[in-house]
Design a protein around this motif. Structure first.
Motif, mmCIF file in Angstrom:
data_model
loop_
_atom_site.group_PDB
_atom_site.id
_atom_site.type_symbol
_atom_site.label_atom_id
_atom_site.label_comp_id
_atom_site.label_asym_id
_atom_site.label_seq_id
_atom_site.Cartn_x
_atom_site.Cartn_y
_atom_site.Cartn_z
ATOM 1 N N TRP A 377 -3.130 -42.390 -14.293
ATOM 2 C CA TRP A 377 -4.176 -42.606 -13.286
ATOM 3 C C TRP A 377 -3.578 -43.205 -12.013
ATOM 4 O O TRP A 377 -3.935 -42.808 -10.899
ATOM 5 N N LEU A 378 -2.662 -44.163 -12.157
ATOM 6 C CA LEU A 378 -2.016 -44.755 -10.979
ATOM 7 C C LEU A 378 -1.233 -43.697 -10.209
ATOM 8 O O LEU A 378 -1.241 -43.668 -8.976
ATOM 9 N N ASN A 379 -0.574 -42.816 -10.946
ATOM 10 C CA ASN A 379 0.175 -41.731 -10.306
ATOM 11 C C ASN A 379 -0.772 -40.813 -9.543
ATOM 12 O O ASN A 379 -0.501 -40.419 -8.399
ATOM 13 N N ALA A 380 -1.906 -40.483 -10.162
ATOM 14 C CA ALA A 380 -2.884 -39.588 -9.519
ATOM 15 C C ALA A 380 -3.576 -40.264 -8.336
ATOM 16 O O ALA A 380 -4.168 -39.583 -7.492
ATOM 17 N N SER A 381 -3.498 -41.602 -8.266
ATOM 18 C CA SER A 381 -4.198 -42.342 -7.219
ATOM 19 C C SER A 381 -3.322 -42.643 -6.014
ATOM 20 O O SER A 381 -3.701 -43.464 -5.175
ATOM 21 N N LEU A 382 -2.158 -42.015 -5.932
ATOM 22 C CA LEU A 382 -1.265 -42.265 -4.795
ATOM 23 C C LEU A 382 -2.030 -42.080 -3.485
ATOM 24 O O LEU A 382 -2.512 -40.989 -3.190
ATOM 25 N N PRO A 383 -2.188 -43.126 -2.681
ATOM 26 C CA PRO A 383 -2.949 -42.983 -1.428
ATOM 27 C C PRO A 383 -2.127 -42.303 -0.342
ATOM 28 O O PRO A 383 -0.890 -42.334 -0.374
ATOM 29 N N ALA A 384 -2.811 -41.704 0.593
ATOM 30 C CA ALA A 384 -2.138 -41.071 1.725
ATOM 31 C C ALA A 384 -1.595 -42.134 2.668
ATOM 32 O O ALA A 384 -2.119 -43.237 2.753
ATOM 33 N N THR A 385 -0.541 -41.774 3.385
ATOM 34 C CA THR A 385 -0.034 -42.680 4.418
ATOM 35 C C THR A 385 -0.922 -42.615 5.663
ATOM 36 O O THR A 385 -0.878 -43.509 6.498
ATOM 37 N N ASP A 386 -1.722 -41.546 5.756
ATOM 38 C CA ASP A 386 -2.662 -41.378 6.869
ATOM 39 C C ASP A 386 -3.988 -42.032 6.467
ATOM 40 O O ASP A 386 -4.696 -41.556 5.583
ATOM 41 N N GLU A 387 -4.333 -43.127 7.137
ATOM 42 C CA GLU A 387 -5.529 -43.893 6.766
ATOM 43 C C GLU A 387 -6.810 -43.065 6.919
ATOM 44 O O GLU A 387 -7.702 -43.125 6.074
ATOM 45 N N ALA A 388 -6.885 -42.276 7.998
ATOM 46 C CA ALA A 388 -8.084 -41.458 8.227
ATOM 47 C C ALA A 388 -8.250 -40.419 7.120
ATOM 48 O O ALA A 388 -9.362 -40.163 6.635
ATOM 49 N N LEU A 389 -7.140 -39.829 6.698
ATOM 50 C CA LEU A 389 -7.172 -38.833 5.632
ATOM 51 C C LEU A 389 -7.614 -39.471 4.319
ATOM 52 O O LEU A 389 -8.404 -38.897 3.566
ATOM 53 N N GLN A 390 -7.128 -40.664 4.066
ATOM 54 C CA GLN A 390 -7.508 -41.377 2.847
ATOM 55 C C GLN A 390 -9.010 -41.697 2.849
ATOM 56 O O GLN A 390 -9.681 -41.583 1.818
ATOM 57 N N GLN A 392 -11.360 -39.999 4.383
ATOM 58 C CA GLN A 392 -12.077 -38.745 4.133
ATOM 59 C C GLN A 392 -12.114 -38.434 2.638
ATOM 60 O O GLN A 392 -13.130 -38.012 2.089
ATOM 61 N N TYR A 393 -10.958 -38.655 1.981
ATOM 62 C CA TYR A 393 -10.870 -38.368 0.544
ATOM 63 C C TYR A 393 -11.818 -39.276 -0.239
ATOM 64 O O TYR A 393 -12.544 -38.806 -1.131
ATOM 65 N N GLU A 394 -11.819 -40.564 0.077
ATOM 66 C CA GLU A 394 -12.700 -41.494 -0.630
ATOM 67 C C GLU A 394 -14.168 -41.162 -0.386
ATOM 68 O O GLU A 394 -15.004 -41.248 -1.291
ATOM 69 N N GLY A 395 -14.499 -40.759 0.862
ATOM 70 C CA GLY A 395 -15.875 -40.364 1.171
ATOM 71 C C GLY A 395 -16.287 -39.131 0.394
ATOM 72 O O GLY A 395 -17.427 -39.047 -0.124
ATOM 73 N N ALA A 396 -15.362 -38.176 0.262
ATOM 74 C CA ALA A 396 -15.671 -36.939 -0.469
ATOM 75 C C ALA A 396 -15.867 -37.210 -1.959
ATOM 76 O O ALA A 396 -16.765 -36.643 -2.594
ATOM 77 N N THR A 397 -15.030 -38.070 -2.526
ATOM 78 C CA THR A 397 -15.185 -38.374 -3.966
ATOM 79 C C THR A 397 -16.495 -39.122 -4.218
ATOM 80 O O THR A 397 -17.158 -38.890 -5.242
ATOM 81 N N ASN A 398 -16.886 -40.001 -3.292
ATOM 82 C CA ASN A 398 -18.180 -40.688 -3.433
ATOM 83 C C ASN A 398 -19.331 -39.690 -3.352
ATOM 84 O O ASN A 398 -20.316 -39.784 -4.101
#
Length: 520
Positions: A377-390, A392-398
């Motif tokens: 799970w930690l491996n799959a949770s590698l965050p992006a270095t681009d804060e805006a992209l990250q 967007q990803y968190e918003g989409a998963t929510n």
């Protein structure tokens, strides 16, 4: 292109990376940093290179012994990024001069230049505009000879400085009985105004004597530190509270009986080693009797032998675990003694009663189990270095979770007998919306993967591999975790471990951990 059209960088512009290095921190206050960074910027502009924001800087790091290409050097980080193809072939490395890369022996310095060029990177020396590539080193013998001559000069300069420094310190050591080597001294002493010796600070000398007396009376170092903290006795150094390690160093410090052992610096096996020279008796004023000192150290030696039997790394969060209340390190202790005791993590500041009230003991086995179980799970949770992209990803998963909840509600309504056309239409719309969201998430995951360096992804995969084997190597797991994370908060009140990613500052991933009922 008319004058109103914004200029954009051609897609085929070569990437350039600036490398800045100087030997002493004091040079940062001068002109060295500005000169090197501005020269790189000018060169990139003139030669139409795409200068990257990822500037590699070794500030206050020597290239004479190769510290900048050692594990902690930023030039080593650049070389690893090239090796993992995070920096593509055809890129440029901009340096002020070749001696910024290396001042080692000429053979090693030229070999390092060849290594970079053979990886497909062009090295530009900004002071003379020369470009070194694999082709130029092969076809232009003068280019190779010039690099060798520069390396010889740089190494000779560093050798001369090092020799003069060694001679100066050797001369000081010879005169140590007449004049102190430096103003440095233990916290219970101070340099005299005439700078010809040291005097004890009476109130601090009494504390040192008391620490030795408490030790002879059978009190442990943790208990001593805790007692001093409870009584509000100020720490000698810059720390905020008394700690066991400071008590331990004090008890083992021969300067308490006036002795001082000067050291000389030597390079052994490519690493710096402080080599002790002849001990000078009476260099400091003694604050403890020699007999007391020897008794205490005999006790400590016996205890160390007992504790070190079967020693080895037993905590996969060694050096990483932090208290969520005060930020201090959490250390491993055994509840119930060394034999058959249960290992726990505790806040070092709270343990020493240094001002933190986070005194709960967290069982290591529960923490370790959670980390091993959630490695994937930690491996799959590698965050992006681009804060805006990250974001967007968190918003989409929510949004995906919200859509799934809505679908579940509609399905329940239908199951209760509400098979109306409106409900069925709403179900189809929600399912279609969820599929769109999932396609967006898949696209964002691909884009996030593109922002992650191969080095980070390889390290994360190594962590998973080390965690999944039956016979686990705790030291290996700890090493990979320390490369991935800057710290791990062991947050007992919430029952979570918060992992702080190194490559994406500000990004954290939390996992739940279990603890036995007696800890709840």
């Amino acid at each position: 292109m008319n004058k109103h059209t914004p200029a954009t960088a051609p897609a085929n512009r070569s990437k350039a990376y600036s490398y800045v290095r100087f030997s002493t921190p004091e040079q940062q206050k001068g002109d060295s940093f500005r000169r090197q960074t501005e020269a790189a910027r000018r060169y990139a502009d003139v030669h139409n290179l795409d200068l990257q924001e990822a500037t590699y800087q070794d500030l206050g790091v020597s290239a004479y012994r190769g510290a900048n290409v050692a594990e902690t050097g930023r030039l080593r980080e650049f070389l690893e990024a090239v090796e993992h193809e995070d920096i593509p072939r055809g890129s440029y490395l901009l340096v002020e001069s070749l001696d910024r890369i290396s001042r080692q022996k000429p053979r090693k310095a030229v070999r390092l230049l060849e290594q970079i060029c053979e990886a497909g990177i062009a090295v530009v020396t900004l002071n003379d505009g020369r470009v070194y590539t694999e082709d130029s080193l092969d076809s232009d013998s003068w280019s190779l000879m010039g690099a060798m001559m520069i390396a010889i000069r740089a190494n000779e300069e560093s050798e001369t400085k090092a020799r003069r420094l060694r001679e100066a310190w050797a001369n000081k050591r010879r005169k140590v009985s007449d004049k102190p080597l430096s103003s440095l001294c233990p916290g219970w002493l101070r340099l005299r105004e005439d700078r010809k010796g040291f005097d004890a600070i009476p109130e601090r000398a009494k504390i040192v004597q008391r620490v030795f007396d408490m030790t002879l009376a059978g009190m442990g170092q943790h208990a001593i530190a805790e007692t001093l903290n409870k009584e509000g006795i100020p720490v000698f150094g810059r720390g905020s509270h008394w700690h066991r390690t400071y008590v331990n160093k004090m008890l083992a410090d021969a300067s308490t009986i006036g002795a001082f052992t000067p050291h000389r610096l030597e390079i052994v096996g490519g690493k710096k080693r402080r080599i002790p020279t002849e001990t000078v008796e009476g260099y400091f004023p003694a604050v403890v009797d020699r007999e007391v000192f020897e008794k205490v150290n005999a006790m400590s030696s016996a205890r160390s032998v007992k504790q070190n039997n079967g020693a080895g790394m037993a905590n996969i969060l060694a050096g990483l675990a932090k208290c969520p209340k005060c930020g201090a390190t959490m250390t491993r202790v055994n509840k119930g003694g060394e034999k058959g005791g249960k290992p726990y993590l505790v806040c070092t500041k709270a343990k020493a009663r240094g001002g933190c009230d986070y005194r709960h003991k967290v069982r290591i086995d529960g923490v370790e189990e959670a980390i091993i179980r959630n490695a994937g799970w930690l491996n799959a949770s590698l965050p992006a270095t681009d804060e805006a992209l990250q974001m967007q990803y968190e918003g989409a998963t929510n949004a995906e979770m919200a859509a799934s909840d809505e679908i579940e509600n509609v399905v329940e309504a239908i199951a209760r007998g509400g098979r109306s056309a409106a409900l069925l239409d709403r179900l189809h719309q929600n399912e279609a919306a969820r599929e769109d969201i999932r396609r967006t998430i898949a696209d964002l995951e691909r884009r996030i993967a593109d922002t992650l360096t191969n080095r980070v992804q390889v390290t994360a995969a190594q962590f998973v591999d080390a965690a999944e084997v039956e016979k686990r190597d705790v030291a290996l797991i700890n090493a990979t975790l320390r490369q991935l994370f800057s710290k791990v908060e062991v947050d007992w009140p919430s029952g979570r471990l918060w992992f702080h990613w190194k490559h994406a500052p500000g990004e954290t991933t939390g996992i739940m951990y279990a603890w036995p009922k007696e800890d709840a």
